[in-house]
Design a protein around this motif. Structure first.
Motif, PDB file in Angstrom:
ATOM      1  N   SER A 161       0.836  -1.199   0.000  1.00 52.16           N
ATOM      2  CA  SER A 161       0.000   0.000   0.000  1.00 52.16           C
ATOM      3  C   SER A 161       0.870   1.247   0.000  1.00 52.16           C
ATOM      4  CB  SER A 161      -0.938   0.010   1.205  1.00 52.16           C
ATOM      5  OG  SER A 161      -0.195   0.007   2.410  1.00 52.16           O
ATOM      6  N   TYR A 162       0.232   2.358  -0.323  1.00 53.34           N
ATOM      7  CA  TYR A 162       0.935   3.632  -0.447  1.00 53.34           C
ATOM      8  C   TYR A 162      -0.030   4.707   0.013  1.00 53.34           C
ATOM      9  CZ  TYR A 162       4.264   6.876  -2.724  1.00 53.34           C
ATOM     10  OH  TYR A 162       5.184   7.846  -2.989  1.00 53.34           O
ATOM     11  N   SER A 163       0.366   5.517   0.974  1.00 51.58           N
ATOM     12  CA  SER A 163      -0.569   6.425   1.647  1.00 51.58           C
ATOM     13  C   SER A 163      -1.241   7.420   0.711  1.00 51.58           C
ATOM     14  CB  SER A 163       0.149   7.182   2.767  1.00 51.58           C
ATOM     15  OG  SER A 163       1.198   7.974   2.237  1.00 51.58           O
ATOM     16  N   ILE A 164      -0.566   7.810  -0.367  1.00 51.15           N
ATOM     17  CA  ILE A 164      -1.150   8.822  -1.249  1.00 51.15           C
ATOM     18  C   ILE A 164      -1.703   8.224  -2.539  1.00 51.15           C
ATOM     19  CG2 ILE A 164       0.282  10.681  -0.342  1.00 51.15           C
ATOM     20  CD1 ILE A 164       2.023  10.359  -2.890  1.00 51.15           C
ATOM     21  N   ALA A 165      -1.788   6.899  -2.611  1.00 48.66           N
ATOM     22  CA  ALA A 165      -2.347   6.260  -3.809  1.00 48.66           C
ATOM     23  C   ALA A 165      -3.820   6.630  -3.955  1.00 48.66           C
ATOM     24  CB  ALA A 165      -2.185   4.748  -3.720  1.00 48.66           C
ATOM     25  N   LEU A 166      -4.302   6.618  -5.171  1.00 46.09           N
ATOM     26  CA  LEU A 166      -5.721   6.844  -5.417  1.00 46.09           C
ATOM     27  C   LEU A 166      -6.550   5.776  -4.710  1.00 46.09           C
ATOM     28  CD1 LEU A 166      -5.773   7.576  -9.270  1.00 46.09           C
ATOM     29  CD2 LEU A 166      -5.850   9.245  -7.413  1.00 46.09           C
ATOM     30  N   SER A 167      -7.746   6.121  -4.301  1.00 43.51           N
ATOM     31  CA  SER A 167      -8.661   5.107  -3.788  1.00 43.51           C
ATOM     32  C   SER A 167      -9.062   4.196  -4.938  1.00 43.51           C
ATOM     33  CB  SER A 167      -9.901   5.757  -3.188  1.00 43.51           C
ATOM     34  OG  SER A 167     -10.730   6.298  -4.218  1.00 43.51           O
ATOM     35  N   THR A 168      -9.493   3.000  -4.620  1.00 44.68           N
ATOM     36  CA  THR A 168      -9.880   2.066  -5.684  1.00 44.68           C
ATOM     37  C   THR A 168     -11.070   2.608  -6.475  1.00 44.68           C
ATOM     38  OG1 THR A 168     -11.255   0.821  -4.121  1.00 44.68           O
ATOM     39  CG2 THR A 168      -9.002   0.047  -4.467  1.00 44.68           C
ATOM     40  N   ARG A 169     -11.965   3.342  -5.818  1.00 38.25           N
ATOM     41  CA  ARG A 169     -13.129   3.898  -6.525  1.00 38.25           C
ATOM     42  C   ARG A 169     -12.695   4.958  -7.539  1.00 38.25           C
ATOM     43  NH1 ARG A 169     -18.126   3.091  -3.914  1.00 38.25           N
ATOM     44  NH2 ARG A 169     -18.929   5.159  -4.415  1.00 38.25           N
ATOM     45  N   ASP A 252      -0.954  10.046 -12.861  1.00 36.27           N
ATOM     46  CA  ASP A 252      -1.190  10.691 -11.570  1.00 36.27           C
ATOM     47  C   ASP A 252       0.064  11.499 -11.258  1.00 36.27           C
ATOM     48  OD1 ASP A 252      -1.946  11.468  -9.059  1.00 36.27           O
ATOM     49  OD2 ASP A 252      -2.111   9.451  -8.222  1.00 36.27           O
ATOM     50  N   LEU A 253      -0.017  12.825 -11.453  1.00 34.15           N
ATOM     51  CA  LEU A 253       1.166  13.663 -11.318  1.00 34.15           C
ATOM     52  C   LEU A 253       1.716  13.633  -9.892  1.00 34.15           C
ATOM     53  CD1 LEU A 253       0.330  16.946 -13.285  1.00 34.15           C
ATOM     54  CD2 LEU A 253       1.971  15.159 -13.928  1.00 34.15           C
ATOM     55  N   VAL A 283      -4.311  13.232 -13.446  1.00 32.49           N
ATOM     56  CA  VAL A 283      -4.777  13.380 -12.072  1.00 32.49           C
ATOM     57  C   VAL A 283      -3.802  14.299 -11.346  1.00 32.49           C
ATOM     58  CG1 VAL A 283      -5.424  12.198  -9.942  1.00 32.49           C
ATOM     59  CG2 VAL A 283      -5.687  11.033 -12.155  1.00 32.49           C
ATOM     60  N   SER A 284      -4.331  15.336 -10.681  1.00 33.00           N
ATOM     61  CA  SER A 284      -3.479  16.320 -10.032  1.00 33.00           C
ATOM     62  C   SER A 284      -4.161  16.830  -8.771  1.00 33.00           C
ATOM     63  CB  SER A 284      -3.200  17.482 -10.991  1.00 33.00           C
ATOM     64  OG  SER A 284      -2.520  18.536 -10.346  1.00 33.00           O
ATOM     65  N   ILE A 285      -3.369  17.317  -7.814  1.00 31.97           N
ATOM     66  CA  ILE A 285      -3.974  17.864  -6.595  1.00 31.97           C
ATOM     67  C   ILE A 285      -4.403  19.313  -6.780  1.00 31.97           C
ATOM     68  CG2 ILE A 285      -2.667  16.314  -5.096  1.00 31.97           C
ATOM     69  CD1 ILE A 285      -0.952  18.819  -4.345  1.00 31.97           C
ATOM     70  N   GLU A 286      -4.095  19.894  -7.933  1.00 25.16           N
ATOM     71  CA  GLU A 286      -4.484  21.276  -8.215  1.00 25.16           C
ATOM     72  C   GLU A 286      -4.738  21.423  -9.707  1.00 25.16           C
ATOM     73  OE1 GLU A 286      -1.184  23.609  -6.922  1.00 25.16           O
ATOM     74  OE2 GLU A 286       0.237  22.586  -8.229  1.00 25.16           O
ATOM     75  N   LEU A 309     -10.849  16.954   3.274  1.00 30.32           N
ATOM     76  CA  LEU A 309     -10.295  18.231   2.831  1.00 30.32           C
ATOM     77  C   LEU A 309      -9.358  18.069   1.636  1.00 30.32           C
ATOM     78  CD1 LEU A 309      -9.459  19.776   6.336  1.00 30.32           C
ATOM     79  CD2 LEU A 309     -11.473  20.204   4.900  1.00 30.32           C
ATOM     80  N   PHE A 310      -9.171  16.831   1.195  1.00 33.85           N
ATOM     81  CA  PHE A 310      -8.235  16.547   0.110  1.00 33.85           C
ATOM     82  C   PHE A 310      -8.993  16.384  -1.201  1.00 33.85           C
ATOM     83  CE2 PHE A 310      -5.226  13.769  -2.216  1.00 33.85           C
ATOM     84  CZ  PHE A 310      -4.089  14.572  -2.146  1.00 33.85           C
ATOM     85  N   SER A 311      -8.538  17.052  -2.246  1.00 33.00           N
ATOM     86  CA  SER A 311      -9.198  16.978  -3.552  1.00 33.00           C
ATOM     87  C   SER A 311      -8.204  16.591  -4.623  1.00 33.00           C
ATOM     88  CB  SER A 311      -9.832  18.317  -3.914  1.00 33.00           C
ATOM     89  OG  SER A 311     -10.825  18.689  -2.999  1.00 33.00           O
ATOM     90  N   ARG A 312      -8.701  15.879  -5.613  1.00 33.35           N
ATOM     91  CA  ARG A 312      -7.912  15.576  -6.785  1.00 33.35           C
ATOM     92  C   ARG A 312      -8.671  16.006  -8.028  1.00 33.35           C
ATOM     93  NH1 ARG A 312      -5.257  10.832  -4.112  1.00 33.35           N
ATOM     94  NH2 ARG A 312      -3.055  10.878  -4.700  1.00 33.35           N
ATOM     95  N   HIS A 313      -7.978  16.662  -8.926  1.00 33.31           N
ATOM     96  CA  HIS A 313      -8.549  17.071 -10.211  1.00 33.31           C
ATOM     97  C   HIS A 313      -8.299  15.951 -11.218  1.00 33.31           C
ATOM     98  CE1 HIS A 313      -8.992  21.487  -9.241  1.00 33.31           C
ATOM     99  NE2 HIS A 313      -8.217  21.073  -8.254  1.00 33.31           N
ATOM    100  N   LEU A 314      -9.334  15.550 -11.938  1.00 35.06           N
ATOM    101  CA  LEU A 314      -9.186  14.609 -13.045  1.00 35.06           C
ATOM    102  C   LEU A 314      -9.532  15.348 -14.322  1.00 35.06           C
ATOM    103  CD1 LEU A 314      -9.739  12.656 -10.507  1.00 35.06           C
ATOM    104  CD2 LEU A 314     -10.380  10.972 -12.236  1.00 35.06           C
TER     105      LEU A 314
END
Length: 318
Positions: A161-169, A252-253, A283-286, A309-314
């Motif tokens: 596992s990796y803490s900042i990996a995308l969720s499976t959904r 995923d940048l 995929v980006s955090i901004e 509070l965390f968002s990802r832009h697709l």
């Protein structure tokens, strides 16, 4: 038991999502069906496996339809189940007016009434065939019923596992956005990390390969893929060294919150993504619109996937 029915060309889908997933859900449905989806359920001539989407709940392939339930009762008498057992399911998601809402007891009564008109043996516990009855647009529809198996939930428990990996959904939705029609498509995740996107793609039968510059992370991706008894190729190397081209890619940048990367390096990743793939989900955090456009892409669709509070832009880019 395989029983073939001569259905009309339409299917009805129901779907659901949390409020913070609405943007992602709508973008995925636009990719899969080519149009905005009305709230909760819709009818279309496009047929996909319901278990592809983390948001679609069920699909009814329209076999019969009518203005009244009595019309359905009459038509189901034509069914030839070839000895198969069956179960009828009243689909709770519908667009009936509040005054016409069908409560639990009446739903069970409708299911029994349908069963009484079908020539064959009903089996509530282990039926060979499932049928659904649903109300939409002032009409009733009946046909073979398919329920989402939510396989991505099982993919949450990975050995690596990796803490900042995308969720499976989010990963599964991103794959569907990048590859809505998998037939004949070759795809790549050139910064695959521990393989969250790859696992979702491979579990849907999508031809996707992975690559990562970090040897240990690439090895973790292979372990995760093997853990779910999937087959996929993950190589170690820089995106700049890729010489093949692909129909689609997901990137995923990396970002400075957890890794050392400069804007120039992010831009380089996008330039190479443009070089190797015709269709790319970034995929980006901004918002990185200017960087994406400077890399030669046109942004054709977008959403924001939120988690607390965390968002990802697709961003879907071509």
């Amino acid at each position: 038991m395989n029983t073939t029915f001569n259905t009309v060309s339409e299917s009805i889908y129901t779907y659901a999502c949390r409020e913070d997933e609405l943007s992602l859900c709508q973008m995925e449905l636009r990719a899969l069906f080519g149009a905005e989806a009305p709230a909760s359920l819709f009818k279309t001539d496009i047929r996909i496996d319901v278990s592809r989407s983390p948001f679609i709940k069920e699909r009814i392939d329209v076999l019969y339809h009518g203005d009244k339930l009595a019309d359905i009762y009459e038509q189901v008498e034509q069914l030839d189940l070839a000895g198969a057992t069956f179960k009828a399911i009243f689909v709770k998601t519908n667009d009936l007016a509040p005054a016409d809402k069908v409560e639990y007891a009446e739903r069970r009564m409708i299911e029994r009434e349908i069963g009484m008109h079908i020539e064959g043996e009903a089996d509530i516990s282990h039926p060979d065939l499932l049928f659904g009855i649903v109300a939409l647009g002032g009409r009733w529809y009946f046909g073979p019923y398919h329920k989402n198996t939510a396989v991505w939930l099982h993919h949450m428990k990975k050995p690596r596992s990796y803490s900042i990996a995308l969720s499976t959904r989010v990963a599964r939705a991103a794959v569907n956005i990048a590859v809505p029609r998998p037939e004949g498509i070759r795809a790549i995740d050139p910064c695959c990390g521990i393989g969250t996107v790859l696992v979702e793609a491979l579990s849907m039968g999508i031809d996707m390969v992975g690559r990562d510059i970090n040897h240990f992370i690439a090895r973790g991706a292979r372990e995760n893929i093997a853990y779910f008894k999937l087959e996929g190729v993950v190589t170690r190397g820089d995106i700049a060294d890729i010489t093949e081209t692909y129909d689609a890619a997901i990137i995923d940048l990396p970002y400075n919150l957890y890794s050392k990367i400069t804007p120039e390096e992010q831009f380089s990743l996008l330039v190479h993504a443009r070089r190797i793939a015709a269709r790319v989900v970034v995929v980006s955090i901004e918002a990185v619109d200017e960087m994406i456009e400077n890399a030669g892409f046109t942004i054709v669709d977008r959403c924001i996937a939120k988690k607390g509070l965390f968002s990802r832009h697709l961003l879907l880019c071509e």
